[in-house]
Write an enzyme that holds these catalytic residues in place. Sequence first.
Site, PDB file in Angstrom:
ATOM      1  N   HIS A   1     113.687  19.485  -2.170  1.00 34.06           N
ATOM      2  CA  HIS A   1     113.697  18.233  -2.917  1.00 34.06           C
ATOM      3  C   HIS A   1     113.519  17.022  -2.003  1.00 34.06           C
ATOM      4  O   HIS A   1     113.962  15.922  -2.330  1.00 34.06           O
ATOM      5  CB  HIS A   1     114.995  18.100  -3.724  1.00 34.06           C
ATOM      6  CG  HIS A   1     115.178  19.195  -4.724  1.00 34.06           C
ATOM      7  ND1 HIS A   1     116.416  19.514  -5.267  1.00 34.06           N
ATOM      8  CD2 HIS A   1     114.297  20.053  -5.290  1.00 34.06           C
ATOM      9  CE1 HIS A   1     116.279  20.524  -6.115  1.00 34.06           C
ATOM     10  NE2 HIS A   1     115.007  20.867  -6.139  1.00 34.06           N
TER      11      HIS A   1
ATOM     12  N   GLU B   1     105.185  25.302  -7.691  1.00 33.86           N
ATOM     13  CA  GLU B   1     105.392  25.055  -6.261  1.00 33.86           C
ATOM     14  C   GLU B   1     104.585  26.075  -5.466  1.00 33.86           C
ATOM     15  O   GLU B   1     104.579  27.269  -5.787  1.00 33.86           O
ATOM     16  CB  GLU B   1     106.883  25.141  -5.913  1.00 33.86           C
ATOM     17  CG  GLU B   1     107.729  24.134  -6.676  1.00 33.86           C
ATOM     18  CD  GLU B   1     109.211  24.226  -6.376  1.00 33.86           C
ATOM     19  OE1 GLU B   1     109.580  24.925  -5.404  1.00 33.86           O
ATOM     20  OE2 GLU B   1     110.000  23.611  -7.106  1.00 33.86           O
TER      21      GLU B   1
ATOM     22  N   GLU C   1     111.409  31.660  -7.470  1.00 34.00           N
ATOM     23  CA  GLU C   1     111.018  30.657  -6.482  1.00 34.00           C
ATOM     24  C   GLU C   1     111.736  30.861  -5.147  1.00 34.00           C
ATOM     25  O   GLU C   1     112.520  30.013  -4.718  1.00 34.00           O
ATOM     26  CB  GLU C   1     111.273  29.255  -7.011  1.00 34.00           C
ATOM     27  CG  GLU C   1     112.643  29.031  -7.651  1.00 34.00           C
ATOM     28  CD  GLU C   1     112.823  27.609  -8.152  1.00 34.00           C
ATOM     29  OE1 GLU C   1     112.678  26.669  -7.332  1.00 34.00           O
ATOM     30  OE2 GLU C   1     113.112  27.443  -9.344  1.00 34.00           O
TER      31      GLU C   1
END
Length: 405
Positions: A234, A264, A360
Amino acid sequence: MTQTQRPDFHRFHNGSKVALPFSDAEYEARLAGLRAIMGETGVTAAIFTSMHNIAYYCGFLYCAFGRPYGLVVTDTECVTISAGIDAGQPWRRSFGDNITYTDWQRNNYWCAIASVVGQGAVVGYEGDHMSLVQATAMDSFLNPAARVDMAQATMTQRLMKSPAEIMLIRAGAAAADVGGYAIKEAVCAGAREIDVAMAGRDAMEAHIANEFPDAEYRDTWVWFQSGLNTDGAHNPVTGRVLQRGDILSLNTFPMISGYYTALERTMFVETVDPASLAYWEANIAAHELGMRLLKPGVSCAEVTAGVNALFEERDLLQYRSFGYGHSFGVLSHYYGREAGLELREDIDTVLEQGMVISMEPMITIPEGQPGAGGYREHDILIITEDGNENITHYPYGPEFNVVAT
């Protein structure tokens, strides 16, 4: 009107209702599920204060800006409580009734809620969101017979996605792919992170506006990182200039009426060195294993253990930085979290058909070591009757994502 005649709250139903993200039947079904929970727990009036639960049950996504907002649900009523600064917009963009409170007195918000709830009710609230200050005010203004924390029960309800929700999540995943392709086109040595990020964001916003002409547009964003800035998932976008051989992290986040989706990908500028390629391929192996493990009847902890074992076998587990995935729906980077469906060691929720979850994996190799940087891939999967359906279509891996100029 004199000073003493100004109302504490009123109904300002300005204009007509607009098209909401879902049909009236969808909101009725959600409220029916909520009222069943209320019946089981003895709650006679539920007060929601979070952006995600208010949006889930009535479609209205508020902008607090220092003011409290709420939704009151009883066995017959569904009423949003909104600040006067928003005028008639909360009425137009919500399913059910709306009361506007004024700011002539500091606690008019609770006066408005009390007009619906009354005194001595069994009050449901969100223990993971309501502040101590507001909880004290709730007791003072409502004098509840009992308080019941409904955060866990409502989160569990939100975990199971309706067909309408899955359609919107699919559309969001497609929008994320659009942003991904725009980012790849913008990547080149000499470009700044911010320039690349804006290209992806603009492409997604234009796509969403074309596909959803009745939606409200806000909060679609991109985190595009390079070099050392890839070490955290982030990390903010910077003005760093991309260089040949840089590791890149592509992260697109379209928002459609409060529903967040994501893409992503690991990328490199023009070339990838052998050490980096080895780490990248190892993370892809974990990603592919994790996706295979996502199926009904398997717990989040079991999926996590399977991916952990692969990283441990390759002596990479120490580089893992967070859980391997999470639920999707009414959530964003500043509100909402369905913590009961996260791929972590301490979550024993069993996957069921109709859940939507990401895979992820990410590993971060510290600066100064060969192959330094953060490696992550992210796909969104719908749990089906006998497995899963991957609704992310932007490719991953070095064949597509070593970007030549």
